[in-house]
Design a protein around this motif. Structure first.
Motif, mmCIF file in Angstrom:
data_model
loop_
_atom_site.group_PDB
_atom_site.id
_atom_site.type_symbol
_atom_site.label_atom_id
_atom_site.label_comp_id
_atom_site.label_asym_id
_atom_site.label_seq_id
_atom_site.Cartn_x
_atom_site.Cartn_y
_atom_site.Cartn_z
ATOM 1 N N UNK A 263 -0.359 0.417 -7.274
ATOM 2 C CA UNK A 263 -0.326 -0.070 -8.664
ATOM 3 C C UNK A 263 0.866 -0.988 -8.915
ATOM 4 N N UNK A 264 1.964 -0.771 -8.204
ATOM 5 C CA UNK A 264 3.126 -1.662 -8.357
ATOM 6 C C UNK A 264 2.746 -3.109 -8.058
ATOM 7 N N UNK A 265 1.871 -3.296 -7.066
ATOM 8 C CA UNK A 265 1.405 -4.654 -6.769
ATOM 9 C C UNK A 265 0.349 -5.121 -7.765
ATOM 10 N N UNK A 266 -0.585 -4.250 -8.105
ATOM 11 C CA UNK A 266 -1.736 -4.656 -8.913
ATOM 12 C C UNK A 266 -1.385 -4.893 -10.382
ATOM 13 N N UNK A 267 -0.389 -4.189 -10.904
ATOM 14 C CA UNK A 267 -0.097 -4.208 -12.339
ATOM 15 C C UNK A 267 0.105 -5.620 -12.913
ATOM 16 N N UNK A 268 0.899 -6.498 -12.292
ATOM 17 C CA UNK A 268 1.053 -7.853 -12.860
ATOM 18 C C UNK A 268 -0.229 -8.683 -12.850
ATOM 19 N N UNK A 269 -1.220 -8.287 -12.038
ATOM 20 C CA UNK A 269 -2.481 -9.020 -11.972
ATOM 21 C C UNK A 269 -3.473 -8.546 -13.036
ATOM 22 N N UNK A 270 -3.093 -7.482 -13.746
ATOM 23 C CA UNK A 270 -3.977 -6.896 -14.757
ATOM 24 C C UNK A 270 -3.605 -7.426 -16.132
ATOM 25 N N UNK A 302 9.980 5.429 -2.852
ATOM 26 C CA UNK A 302 9.071 4.314 -3.146
ATOM 27 C C UNK A 302 9.684 3.367 -4.161
ATOM 28 N N UNK A 303 10.147 3.924 -5.260
ATOM 29 C CA UNK A 303 10.643 3.083 -6.350
ATOM 30 C C UNK A 303 11.949 2.380 -5.969
ATOM 31 N N UNK A 304 12.829 3.112 -5.287
ATOM 32 C CA UNK A 304 14.087 2.494 -4.869
ATOM 33 C C UNK A 304 13.854 1.381 -3.861
ATOM 34 N N UNK A 305 12.911 1.596 -2.928
ATOM 35 C CA UNK A 305 12.603 0.567 -1.927
ATOM 36 C C UNK A 305 12.014 -0.672 -2.600
ATOM 37 N N UNK A 441 2.558 -13.673 -5.331
ATOM 38 C CA UNK A 441 1.736 -12.488 -5.046
ATOM 39 C C UNK A 441 1.951 -11.965 -3.633
ATOM 40 N N UNK A 442 2.109 -12.873 -2.692
ATOM 41 C CA UNK A 442 2.329 -12.467 -1.302
ATOM 42 C C UNK A 442 3.664 -11.732 -1.164
ATOM 43 N N UNK A 443 4.675 -12.203 -1.878
ATOM 44 C CA UNK A 443 5.981 -11.541 -1.839
ATOM 45 C C UNK A 443 5.898 -10.157 -2.481
ATOM 46 N N UNK A 444 5.241 -10.085 -3.643
ATOM 47 C CA UNK A 444 5.146 -8.789 -4.323
ATOM 48 C C UNK A 444 4.315 -7.800 -3.506
ATOM 49 N N UNK A 445 3.289 -8.272 -2.822
ATOM 50 C CA UNK A 445 2.490 -7.407 -1.953
ATOM 51 C C UNK A 445 3.350 -6.849 -0.820
ATOM 52 N N UNK A 446 4.181 -7.690 -0.242
ATOM 53 C CA UNK A 446 5.078 -7.237 0.819
ATOM 54 C C UNK A 446 6.063 -6.200 0.316
ATOM 55 N N UNK A 448 5.562 -4.138 -2.175
ATOM 56 C CA UNK A 448 4.803 -2.902 -2.406
ATOM 57 C C UNK A 448 4.511 -2.179 -1.088
ATOM 58 N N UNK A 449 4.115 -2.926 -0.058
ATOM 59 C CA UNK A 449 3.819 -2.309 1.235
ATOM 60 C C UNK A 449 5.081 -1.732 1.878
ATOM 61 N N UNK A 450 6.197 -2.450 1.752
ATOM 62 C CA UNK A 450 7.481 -1.936 2.247
ATOM 63 C C UNK A 450 7.835 -0.629 1.541
ATOM 64 N N UNK A 451 7.624 -0.587 0.222
ATOM 65 C CA UNK A 451 7.935 0.612 -0.556
ATOM 66 C C UNK A 451 7.008 1.764 -0.190
ATOM 67 N N UNK A 452 5.718 1.483 -0.020
ATOM 68 C CA UNK A 452 4.754 2.525 0.340
ATOM 69 C C UNK A 452 5.086 3.112 1.710
ATOM 70 N N UNK A 453 5.383 2.250 2.679
ATOM 71 C CA UNK A 453 5.700 2.738 4.018
ATOM 72 C C UNK A 453 7.005 3.535 4.016
ATOM 73 N N UNK A 454 7.982 3.110 3.217
ATOM 74 C CA UNK A 454 9.231 3.878 3.090
ATOM 75 C C UNK A 454 8.948 5.260 2.521
#
Length: 498
Positions: A263-270, A302-305, A441-446, A448-454
């Motif tokens: 949702x961190x990635x998707x929210x600005x697209x909504x 997640x949030x800190x990352x 969008x590509x930066x924000x996706x990265x 979000x993925x960095x945060x999820x993996x962390x």
């Protein structure tokens, strides 16, 4: 009214409410028509599970639905896999064998979806990057090969072969198909929203379970396999710990952390931010309802990352730390707040024995590990140190995925496992600095993925890889590998156009 029917009605209402909110907040890249197709497929699987009355009938109907009703286009099948792969509980069963073989292998719902939806695209891949074209490929393959080779120790040939096939199905196939067919930002966008839609109903289900003190899916387990599956009713601080379809509250919490990261990635697209905020609050409420401290720590990670990879990282991190320090004393003044503080790890006193157990597990596992450090041992559970960890339920709970890897596969297995995840994590972090600034969008996706993996790496330190835990992280490993490939292509294209 029979409990099974009552349960189906409640789950359908809660899921329909969730999908109604999502329908009001769809990003532009997903049409209402396609969203309805996804939701229809999701409900078809769920309703089939409730009316089948037999696990084999359910699996057969699900397989027919996937082969007949879902288009053969590989990219569509991959998206449907992400929508459907956690629609119902796993319920593993043995496929009966023949010619003297007792059974072929265990099959469960997510494994069936891999066979029905991903195996075809796996073998059809001709134009996308071949195996070993991506840097993460070699570590995934080496890890699976090592586990497969070591499974032949102290084992029958048929059982070792069976385990090797399952490693291939559960790890190689989802990783390879997702990393190859998600070949551009539009496909990655669809993967994000598909996975989010698939897991989102369980946020409201989890909240409902705690409020009503009712595990909704117990009736389904009785219906399909004839017995309850999971840990029963786990009460903590006077409240029921929600688990939804998952094998325990900690798995539900883990999935909710991943959902919030998506949702961190998707929210600005909504466009409808009110609905987006409602979804985020529901996920956070479900995370609280799980009362699972490992995922709570994972959520903070997640949030800190995510903040750390954005602008003014130090300032924002300090602000959130200050908010936390101010809130704790204020919360302690209320009865609800005090209960919450007592649940916190290292601070609270509620079920502090679980923290002590994890500490003792690490100490004992280290002793056992030193006896067979290189390739582990198949008899590590039979050692006195591990026997001393046996709990009242009669099980030795390896509540740490890294210990779960290190003891049977040794330092080589642990090294390859960590290399897969840490390699992707560091590459994801450093590539953010190279992506053109206009690729927002590509930066924000990265990020979000960095945060999820962390968050995943933090959370699995407190839990074993049971149930849907590896299903999610191997899928996300494939998505992150695909993202890195897309990001590299974008960087090269930008450099060529200068």
């Amino acid at each position: 009214m029979p409990e099974l029917l009552r349960t189906l009605i409640v789950i359908s209402v809660l899921s329909a409410a969730t999908f109604w909110v999502i329908a009001k907040a769809l990003p532009d890249f997903l049409t209402v028509k396609e969203f309805k197709r996804w939701v229809t497929a999701w409900f078809t699987i769920v309703i089939t599970a409730f009316i089948s009355h037999n696990i084999w009938l359910f699996l057969a109907i699900t397989a027919c639905f996937c082969f007949v009703r879902i288009a053969a286009e590989p990219k569509l099948r991959i998206i449907y896999y992400l929508v459907l792969f956690c629609a119902v509980p796993q319920y593993p069963v043995e496929i009966p064998g023949l010619l003297g073989i007792r059974y072929l292998f265990n099959i469960d719902y997510p494994r069936l979806l891999i066979i029905a939806l991903l195996l075809g695209p796996f073998f059809k891949n001709h134009s996308n990057p071949r195996l070993f074209a991506l840097s993460s490929d070699r570590y995934i393959v080496l890890f699976v090969c090592l586990m497969s080779y070591l499974s032949f120790r102290d084992n029958t040939f048929t059982n070792a072969l069976r385990e090797s096939i399952l490693f291939f199905l559960s790890i190689i196939v989802p990783y390879y198909t997702l990393s190859r067919y998600l070949s551009d930002i539009s496909q990655l966008n669809r993967a994000f929203i598909a996975m989010f839609i698939g897991l989102s109903p369980f946020a409201l289900v989890g909240v409902f379970e705690t409020l009503r003190h009712w595990h909704l899916y117990n009736a389904l387990a009785q219906n399909l396999v004839g017995s309850e599956v999971g840990g029963g009713y786990d009460i903590r601080s006077g409240g029921l710990r929600a688990s939804a379809i998952f094998q325990g509250p900690i798995v539900l919490g883990y999935v909710m952390v991943i959902g919030f990261g998506l949702l961190l990635y998707l929210k600005p697209l909504i466009k409808n931010q009110r609905m987006a905020n409602m979804m985020g609050l529901t996920i956070a409420a479900c995370l609280l309802a799980s009362m699972a401290r490992g995922p709570w720590v994972g959520f903070v990670s997640l949030y800190l990352a995510y903040i750390w990879t954005g602008r003014e990282a130090v300032k924002k991190t300090a602000q959130w730390a200050l908010v936390g320090l101010v809130l704790l004393p204020v919360l302690s003044l209320t009865s609800v707040g005090d209960k919450f503080i007592q649940l916190l790890p290292f601070i609270g006193s509620t079920r502090s024995d679980t923290v002590d157990y994890r500490s003792r597990l690490f100490e004992n596992a280290w002793i056992v590990f030193q006896r067979h450090p290189w390739f582990g041992s198949t008899t590590f559970l039979d050692t006195p140190e591990m026997e001393s960890m046996r709990q009242g339920e009669g099980i030795i709970d390896l509540v740490n995925t890294f210990i779960q890897i290190a003891l049977p596969y040794g330092v080589f297995g642990l090294f390859l496992f960590l290399t897969i995840f840490l390699g992707l994590l560091f590459r994801c972090y450093f590539i953010l600095k190279r992506i053109p600034r206009d690729e927002v969008n590509l930066i924000r996706m990265g990020r979000a993925l960095f945060a999820i993996l962390s968050a995943i790496l933090t959370t699995i330190t407190t839990m074993s890889s049971i149930n849907y835990v590896p299903t999610f992280y191997w899928a996300l490993v494939g998505i992150i590998a695909a993202y890195l490939n897309v990001a590299e292509k974008t960087i090269r294209l930008n450099s060529a156009n200068r």
